[in-house]
Write an enzyme that holds these catalytic residues in place. Structure first.
Site, PDB file in Angstrom:
ATOM      1  CD  GLU A   1       2.983   8.809  -6.954  1.00 15.89           C
ATOM      2  OE1 GLU A   1       3.348   9.687  -6.160  1.00 15.89           O
ATOM      3  OE2 GLU A   1       2.405   9.053  -8.014  1.00 15.89           O
TER       4      GLU A   1
ATOM      5  N   PRO B   1      -3.367  12.232  -8.618  1.00 11.69           N
ATOM      6  CG  PRO B   1      -3.451  14.334  -9.619  1.00 11.69           C
ATOM      7  CD  PRO B   1      -4.150  13.006  -9.579  1.00 11.69           C
ATOM      8  NE  ARG B   2       3.618  11.878  -4.745  1.00 10.02           N
ATOM      9  CZ  ARG B   2       4.922  12.064  -4.794  1.00 10.02           C
ATOM     10  NH1 ARG B   2       5.438  13.155  -4.263  1.00 10.02           N
ATOM     11  NH2 ARG B   2       5.701  11.173  -5.343  1.00 10.02           N
ATOM     12  CG  ASP B   3      -4.019  16.940  -4.624  1.00 10.56           C
ATOM     13  OD1 ASP B   3      -3.606  16.103  -5.451  1.00 10.56           O
ATOM     14  OD2 ASP B   3      -4.736  17.902  -4.945  1.00 10.56           O
TER      15      ASP B   3
END
Ligand SMILES: Cc1cc2nc3c(=O)[nH]c(=O)nc-3n(C[C@H](O)[C@H](O)[C@H](O)COP(=O)(O)OP(=O)(O)OC[C@H]3O[C@@H](n4cnc5c(N)ncnc54)[C@H](O)[C@@H]3O)c2cc1C
Ligand code: SF4
Ligand code: SF4
Ligand code: FES
Ligand code: FES
Lengths: 628, 250, 261
Positions: free
Chosen positions: A263, A318-320
């Protein structure tokens, strides 16, 4: 059979396991560390970006309360708030402690530990070393273990008197005396010989479950052993439906599909583009985050230099959110040639800066895909990365519901709620590793007498079974089919019918796995090892699928096509899995999530809470605010 | 895209064994470790190989490919001719457990012989202040993934088993250098480097540097600077005199 | 740490592979070239010492500079000095040859080169060496390699003298090809000399805190840049010194006699 007596047996030598073992040993307990791979090679070495700790070295406005809020937001308020609180408060101390054990983090100008930006974190917060933070963490802990052994050698003449590593040794069963843990049973990978640990306390730190999926950033170790061992020993798993798909895994070549692209690439300026060249993340900012993220490219670009006056780029959602966005772009036909999207730093930073800040990414793409990331964009797509769910534990001591059983790290559940923020895992390992080690030591101190081991013969027979069968199923094939099933049917986007179908397949695979056979001897036989791991992967997959079927909403690492919205009612419910000791009849029950303590909930604005909480809870909030 | 590749793989338990021939399918973009995994899944389920991350980060999959120490997961098949027979053997310097898996406990033994980081007693966690330029040298050495290929290739022990007790090997020379260059380490490491860890055995022929997958400049940045520091301590009369006169310890 | 119980003797063994190496590339090529290059240098050097045509105004052959005996022609003497009197009858080159010779002999790079190519210890990586015993640089005579830094101090002097020679030649004969050859040679020799590992150690390598000595740190970064190319400069200066030396001698002998020589 080889037999060892210890006070505490730690299963797993990643960040959580080592930190737990160090703590237990420092509290004077005789401690064993058992791990499947060599000492120092556990999965934690792969972590890249950093460890989140609100030290406030780069931006002094940061503190534990901000970190706590970010963590709760990231987990969509499903987190065990006590864990999130302890984590935010203790992470800085745990990082500083590493430094005193020899870790060398990157520095700020005034000589402190430098911190970098990451998705979901309001301020630069990740202590890091280039993009190999996990390696630094595990090496430091490994060297700390060695330091303790050197101390013991001076004092007792035997370096392994109080802390010993059993490397390349797999635990297949936890043993009990009545209700309480009394030991663990396993085999040496090298020789196939069995080994028995006689110990009143066991700390599980076995990491995740990614090997149940085809496209994953996880290694072979991640067969969900700890999850399964806990379940079989009578403990409960929570939040198993929440699996984090990291938005950026490599998509090409096929053999490395899933390997992680850190990331930090985005944190340091990398942007996501679709085949039309558009920075599509601007189209995917969800309502709950509208006021925190930039809406124009100009503002997003300004943010890298001036974070006080600009909102952050949506690539750092955020990743989701990012994973779903990429998934949607590819589905809409705007993907890259090899079925991902483009992640580009080459046009954003000078080449020298890229190789300095992202050395291992540069190396990884060069060596594995023949792509020079200083010149061309990478192609990336979502990959199964982390499981938020795990053993239900007491926040303060890491104790599971079975007396003598403790868990920490990825194998434990609750801390991250429905979605983990990047960098929160490494700090989680340290904070709760230490707490679980201390918890186990405390438990042992409080025991009147040592429990005695039972069930060894059954464990032995279970382990030998695949070798004694001839002409049974090929374990590699069963494994492969499980991976395909989970990937396709219980992946990023889920549907009721698909999950039900997956459950049927798992049921069939369970039958086939019972018939798995491995040829060859017991000496370092990977076919046999896999046959034994199948039990764990199937059990865990069943929990994931069953919980996913029940939760009729979309939240964090669980997205239901048929229930796309987040529901305040579901936020109050945890799904708890349990099983019989023989691994049959996995059941999932609903349990109410305890309400947040008044002073903690008071850290949030009402307007934010309205997006997550039920009316009833908001009334509680108003009462709490009035009181203080 | 796929083709059939010819492999010769050393198989056996303990020291006894032989090279066995295999023909196996290879697809685009694959590395040697992928091919070994395909062999496991299709032809020889009990072929033993160590691996973990498959991304060159853990240092588990060290092996010798066509006679050279390499990481199996980072050696792309495209670097070989399709007609070539690829020979894969276990690390030669360590005892074999089975097939490509060796007993690397020698290295863990040596690791334990290097005294740990020793900070001054009065600095507390959180009080450390170090400049980036002062930690950079040591950071290079901390990139080590402990693949032990440098230990394996070093002729001091590869060709001379009898030197093992007296020689810690390049992996531990960089560890000693890392600590000696650490801004907060106060332990004396120069004299022991020479006397106990066998720095003098190294004849700086640089094979360790050649094989290091992390491209750590083991010889130039760790071994030779340590040799020079040892000279300060042990062999250079002027420095010795100077330190006596000016009472300068470091 | 990967211990197991009750190990049989056979399990303690390395893989029994009875060939010296399984390498399939041409690993012998590099040591062969090194061997040839160094041998050429030794042969040339031996000849050059005894060759008397080392001076032709304003050039002096690098192998014989500084010329310190009374047998040296007036113009060849360094600052006109001749500390070695008439009693000294051997070729003047012998007086100083030990300095650059010793410098290169104990140089960390050349050590690698000749240990590999002459002593085959090892000839190439993962190729077994032919010796039964090995003690490295732990005892006499090889322990003497540790005096390298003293040769480095002296080599600076030699390097400066060669530079002085070249500058002097350039002043007297700016259009002479020889002047430029000498200058290039001197530059390469200085690059080689200041890229020395001992030099790197002395400038700042021995310090723990670079940040407290910014000037020395700066010097260290420069030396480190040269040091990274030390092998290249070692070969470049080896050949340049041979070429420069031969050139001067050929001019002195009259073999080369074009106007800009
Ligand atoms: C590519 C990648 C990058 C990541 N980057 C980051 C990041 O930047 N920041 C961050 O915070 N997190 C990151 N993570 C997540 C984080 O690394 C993991 O969640 C964390 O390392 C898990 O640590 P652990 O201690 O729980 O377990 P691990 O480190 O995985 O260790 C598990 C241990 O258990 C042992 N074990 C398992 N089963 C058994 C058994 N049956 N018997 C005996 N031993 C057993 C294993 O051998 C191993 O030693 C990343 C993860 C991946 C995959
Ligand atoms: S340089 Fe020294 S340590 Fe490295 S391989 Fe050669 S002899 Fe061994
Ligand atoms: S120094 Fe390099 S070659 Fe040696 S063990 Fe570390 S990574 Fe491997
Ligand atoms: S498998 Fe980890 S380095 Fe190759
Ligand atoms: S001259 Fe080569 S190292 Fe000193």
């Amino acid at each position: 059979m080889e037999r060892h007596e210890y006070d505490v047996v730690v299963i797993g030598a990643g960040g959580a396991g080592l930190r737990a073992a160090i703590e237990a040993r420092q509290q004077g307990k005789r401690t064993a560390i058992v791990c499947k791979s060599l000492f120092g090679k556990a999965h934690t070495v792969m972590a890249e970006g950093g460890a989140a700790a609100a030290m406030g070295n780069v931006n002094s406005s940061d503190n534990w309360m901000v970190h706590f809020r970010d963590t709760m937001r990231g987990g969509k308020f499903l987190n065990n708030w006590r864990m999130a609180e302890l984590h935010a408060k203790e992470a800085p101390d745990r990082v500083w402690e590493l430094e005193a054990w020899g870790a060398l983090f990157d520095r700020t100008k005034d000589g402190k530990i430098s911190q970098r930006n990451f998705g979901g974190h309001e301020y630069p917060r990740l202590a890091h070393v280039g993009d190999r933070t996990g390696l630094e963490l595990i090496r430091t802990l490994q060297q700390r273990v060695v330091a303790l052994q050197q101390e013991d050698e001076k004092l007792h003449g035997d370096p392994e008197a109080y802390i010993k590593v059993f490397a390349e040794c797999t635990i297949t069963r936890l043993l009990k005396d009545g209700d309480a843990i009394s030991g663990a049973f396993g085999y040496w990978r090298e020789t196939g010989d069995f080994i028995l640990f006689d110990a009143p306390a066991v700390v599980l730190a076995t990491g995740g479950i990614g090997k149940s999926y085809v496209v994953t950033s996880n290694s072979w170790e991640y067969t969900g052993d700890g999850h399964a061992l806990a379940l079989l020993a009578g403990a409960k798993l929570i939040n198993m439906e929440f699996i984090q798909f990291h938005p950026t895994g490599m998509v090409w070549p096929p053999s490395v599909r899933g390997i992680l692209v850190t990331e930090s690439v985005r944190g340091d300026g990398g942007v996501l583009r679709n085949s039309e060249g558009r920075r599509f993340m601007f189209d995917y900012i969800p309502d709950v985050f509208k006021d925190k993220y930039a809406t124009t490219e100009e503002e997003a670009d300004r943010w890298y230099d001036d974070q006080a006056n600009n909102r952050r780029p949506p690539e750092l959602l955020p990743r989701d959110e990012v994973a779903r966005a990429i998934n949607a772009e590819v589905k809409a036909g705007r993907g890259s040639p090899q079925g991902g999207v483009f992640l580009d730093v080459s046009t954003r930073l000078p080449a020298a800066e890229i190789t300095r800040r992202l050395p291992s990414m540069h190396h990884q793409f060069k060596e594995l895909a023949d792509v020079d990331i200083t010149k061309e964009p990478m192609q990336v797509g979502p990959t199964c990365h982390y499981i938020m769910g795990g053993v239900e534990v007491d926040a303060d001591t890491g104790a599971a519901s079975v007396p003598g059983l403790f868990a920490a790290g990825e194998v434990s559940g609750g801390m991250h709620g429905s979605n983990r923020l990047g960098g929160n895992s490494l700090s989680d390992l340290l904070v709760f590793g230490r707490r679980a080690g201390a918890g186990a030591a405390g438990y042992v101190d409080g025991l009147a007498k040592r429990p005695s081991v039972t069930g060894v013969e059954e464990a032995k027979a279970e382990a030998l079974a695949p070798l004694e069968r001839t002409g049974g199923e090929n374990p590699y094939e069963v494994h492969h089919e499980l991976q395909r099933t989970m990937n396709d049917l219980v992946g990023i986007i889920r549907k009721s019918e698909e999950i039900s179908e997956a459950l049927q397949v798992v049921e069939k695979l369970k039958e086939r796995a019972k018939n798995a056979a491995s040829s060859g001897s017991r000496i370092y036989n990977p076919g046999w090892h896999l046959a034994l791991d199948l039990r764990n992967m199937l059990l865990v997959s069943e929990c994931v699928a069953k919980a996913a079927l029940l939760r009729e909403e979309s939240r964090g690492g669980h997205t239901r096509d048929d229930f796309p919205g987040m529901s305040a009612g579901w936020r109050r419910k945890l799904l708890v899995c349990s099983a019989k000791p023989d691994g049959t009849s996995v059941t999932v029950e609903e349990r109410a999530q305890p309400s947040m303590r008044g002073d903690l909930i008071g850290l949030f604005e009402r307007s934010e809470l309205e997006k997550y909480l039920t009316e009833e809870e908001l009334a509680e909030y108003d009462a709490a605010v009035k009181e203080s | 895209m796929g083709y059939k590749a010819k492999f010769r793989i050393w198989r056996g338990e303990g020291g006894e064994g032989r090279l066995e021939d295999f023909t196996v399918e290879v697809n685009e973009g694959e590395v040697v470790l992928d091919v070994i995994h395909r062999l496991q899944a299709t032809q020889t389920p009990d072929l033993a190989v160590r691996w973990n991350c498959k991304a060159g980060k853990c240092g588990s999959c060290s092996m010798e490919i066509n006679g050279r120490p390499r990481l199996g997961c980072m050696t792309r098949m495209s670097t070989f001719e399709e007609s070539e027979t690829i020979t894969v053997t276990p690390l030669r310097t360590f005892p074999v457990i089975k097939d490509l898996v060796t007993d690397v406990s020698f290295n863990y033994q040596k690791a334990r012989e290097v005294p740990s980081f020793t900070p001054p007693a009065d600095v507390k966690p959180g009080e450390y202040r170090m400049q980036q330029v002062d930690v950079e040298r040591s950071q290079e050495f901390r990139k080590c993934i402990e693949c032990f290929m440098c230990q394996n290739v070093c002729h001091v022990i590869r060709d001379h088993e009898e030197n093992k007790p007296n020689f810690s090997g390049p992996r531990y020379f960089i560890r000693i250098a890392e600590l000696d260059m650490h801004p907060y380490d106060v332990a004396e490491r120069k004299e022991p480097a020479q006397e106990e860890h066998g720095l003098g055995y190294c004849n700086i022929t640089k094979c360790c540097t050649e094989v290091c997958p992390e491209h750590i400049k083991i010889t130039d940045n760790a071994i030779i600077p340590m040799k020079e520091r040892v000279v300060d301590r042990k062999y250079d009369p002027l420095v010795w005199l100077g330190s006596k006169i000016f009472k300068r310890q470091r | 740490m990967t211990q197991t119980t009750a190990e049989s003797a056979a399990r303690k063994q390395r893989a029994q592979i009875r060939v010296r190496t399984l390498r399939t590339d041409r690993w012998w090529l590099a040591p062969a070239f090194t061997f040839a290059g160094l041998l050429l240098f030794l042969i040339y050097g031996f000849w050059a010492i005894f060759d008397k045509s080392y001076f032709v105004d304003p050039y002096i052959a690098p192998f014989s500079s500084p010329c310190l005996a009374t047998s040296c022609p007036e113009g060849a003497r360094l600052f006109g000095l001749a500390p070695f009197g008439d009693w000294y009858t051997l070729p003047p080159g012998i007086l100083i040859l030990g300095l650059p010779g010793g410098f290169r002999l104990t140089c960390y790079y050349y050590r690698k080169a000749y240990y590999r190519s002459f002593w085959l210890s090892p000839p190439a990586c993962a190729v077994a060496e032919p010796h039964g015993k090995y003690t490295g640089e732990t005892r006499l005579p090889l322990i003497l390699q540790n005096i390298h830094r003293y040769f480095f101090y002296l080599a600076i002097v030699i390097g400066l003298i060669l530079t002085y020679d070249a500058v002097l030649a350039l002043v007297h004969k700016p259009a002479g090809l020889g002047s430029w050859i000498l200058l290039v040679n001197a530059a390469l020799i200085l690059c080689y000399t200041f890229g020395c590992h001992s030099c790197r150690h002395i400038t700042a390598g021995r310090l723990t805190h670079f940040s407290r000595h910014p000037l020395r740190y700066k010097a260290w970064t420069l030396v480190s840049k040269l040091n990274a190319r030390h092998q290249k400069f070692a070969w470049a200066s080896l050949f340049s010194v041979m070429i420069a030396d031969l050139y001067v001698r050929l001019v002195a002998m009259g073999v080369i006699n074009f106007p800009f020589a």
